[in-house]
Structures are given as C-alpha cells and as structure tokens.
Design an enzyme around this catalytic site. Sequence first.
Site, PDB file in Angstrom:
ATOM      1  N   SER A  54       0.707  -1.305  -0.139  1.00 51.74           N
ATOM      2  CA  SER A  54      -0.029  -0.329   0.032  1.00 51.74           C
ATOM      3  C   SER A  54       0.769   1.303  -0.007  1.00 51.74           C
ATOM      4  CB  SER A  54      -1.006  -0.063   1.147  1.00 51.74           C
ATOM      5  OG  SER A  54      -0.144   0.173   2.373  1.00 51.74           O
ATOM      6  N   LYS A 127       0.572   4.714   6.898  1.00 51.08           N
ATOM      7  CA  LYS A 127       0.120   5.476   5.786  1.00 51.08           C
ATOM      8  C   LYS A 127       0.637   6.710   5.958  1.00 51.08           C
ATOM      9  CE  LYS A 127      -3.135   2.229   4.586  1.00 51.08           C
ATOM     10  NZ  LYS A 127      -2.828   1.332   3.500  1.00 51.08           N
TER      11      LYS A 127
END
Length: 245
Positions: A54, A127
């Site tokens: 990701s 993230k």
Amino acid sequence: MTAEHVPSDEPRPSRGRGFASFLRDIVVIVVVAVVISVLIKTFVVRSFYIPSASMEDTLMTGDRILVDELTVRWNEYDRGDVVVFEDPGGWLPSSAQSGPENPIAAGADWVLRAVGLAPDGDDHLVKRIIGLPGDHVECCNAVGQVEVNGVGVDELSYLRLPDGSSLASADDFDVTVPEDAIWVMGDNRNRSQDSRYHAQQPGGGFVPLENVVGRVVLLTWPFDRFGPFHGGRDAFVGVPSARDE
C-alpha cells in the site's frame, strides 16, 4: 629458619557458590536489559515491518522501519508525515490480528515483540497523513490533485499511479477532519485500503490521534536502502491551516 605456615580459619568459597553468584549476575543483567528494551519500545522507538504494497514505492513489502514515539509527544504531526497506527476498528481482516495459533509460538512471538527483537506489523497500518484535525480534504480538482483547505497538493514525487494516470485518487471524496483525528492515504493509491475506503464505518475513515504510534524516521532494512526516512512534507508547504482557510 622458615616461618611455620598457619592454616587460615576462613572457609574457601566453593565452586558451587561461585557459579550460583555468576548465574545470579547473569539473570540480573538479562532482566535489566529486558526492562530497558521494553521501556525504549514503549516510549522512544519501535520497530515495524511493512506487510503490504500500500505504500510502494516509498516503502516496499518486507521493509523494516523505526518509528519515533518520543518527539511527537511535544512536536505535532505534519501533513506528509508517514505514520504507523493501530487499527481504528475494522480496517484489518480478523486473520491479520489473530497471530500464531500455536500457544508456544504465540508466547515466544509476544516476548520477542515486547523486547523489540521482533518487528511489529500484522496488527498495525502505515499510511501518509493528508489531513490534520479541522482540515477540509477533497478530491479531485481539475488537474487530478487532492485539495487541502482549498489548495491543490502536488504529490507526484511519491505517488505510485497507473501508467497514464495523474489522478491522486480514483474515488472522489469531500471530508472535514474532526478534532483529535487525521485523514490518511497510502502512496500506492489504487492498492491502499485507507481512509477513503472506511468512510462508511463508525469512525468515518478517520484515525484517532490516540491510535497513532509514531512517525517513521529510519529505514533499517534492506541494508542497501538503510538511512533516515524523509517524508513528503514539502508537497504541503503552501497549504494553510484550517483556521486560516
């Protein structure tokens, strides 16, 4: 004439007693080392590995990172920081949080993680911070950028996008970040289950600041990429604070 040797009345220490003293010292050293390791992991730095794609190409699957837990206690997070956080609830499949089924393996894994000898990763996410508390975040503008407080953000220096695409997100969104929370997105935008994909959950896709472990500061593995981790703050230099919008 030589002096007569008089035997000492003091008993000589036995080998068994000396070994017991040595063993005791070793145990004390190990206990102190474990306590220090736990304190460092709890309050200073913590090791994690990257379990998914990701954040590619910023962080690759299998990378090892160090996260700063200390300085962020008085230095606030910034847009563009890459952070590690605990699952706010429902972001990870239950299998990712279950850990080893064998109780012996689970116990060994817990001990190694507790003292920092094994990196965390399965029950945490990594993230990039896009929106801070109070920020108005929306996508996409006319040139395909995310806008924060009305200003487009040029993220192309770190984004991984499909060939021919310049869209910072394939899905539109328009949110205002609540107090004590952040809005996060992965750099591999089309392969990141981030804030955009959890908007229908009770938390609205936002990550509570209390769930944030810390900021990524060092890439420790692989060795050919070892070094300080530089985030993407520069992309957000022109973004005003939510109070100035």
